[in-house]
Design a protein around this motif. Structure first.
Motif: not given
Length: 88
Positions: A64-87
């Motif tokens: 799954y090359p595309r998923e492995v390459v983009w997984a760290p970016y998705a985790r960062l995006e999720h982290y900042f989304w949770r930070l922005f929403l106050g979770y």
């Protein structure tokens, strides 16, 4: 009450509307679990764990090359989304 993540993936062919899923037509559904078996490698060194996890990532990279390459970016995006929403 403890929660267990039992998420399953996949596609339901031919159903494009969530209302077409008939599993919840009778209301809320429950699942009872008799026991859970948990495994832990007690004597595993940090170096061995690093190589074990690295080999798993490399095997996923070949499948799954595309998923492995983009997984760290998705985790960062999720982290900042949770930070922005106050979770966090």
């Amino acid at each position: 009450m403890d929660l267990i993540n039992t998420s399953l993936g996949g596609n339901i062919p031919g159903i494009l509307d969530p209302g077409g899923i008939t599993a919840l037509n009778g209301g809320e559904q429950t699942m009872e679990v008799d026991y859970v078996r948990v495994y832990q490698k007690a004597d595993e060194s940090r170096l061995h764990r690093f190589f074990r996890k690295s080999s798993r990532v490399l095997s996923h990279l070949s499948q799954y090359p595309r998923e492995v390459v983009w997984a760290p970016y998705a985790r960062l995006e999720h982290y900042f989304w949770r930070l922005f929403l106050g979770y966090l």
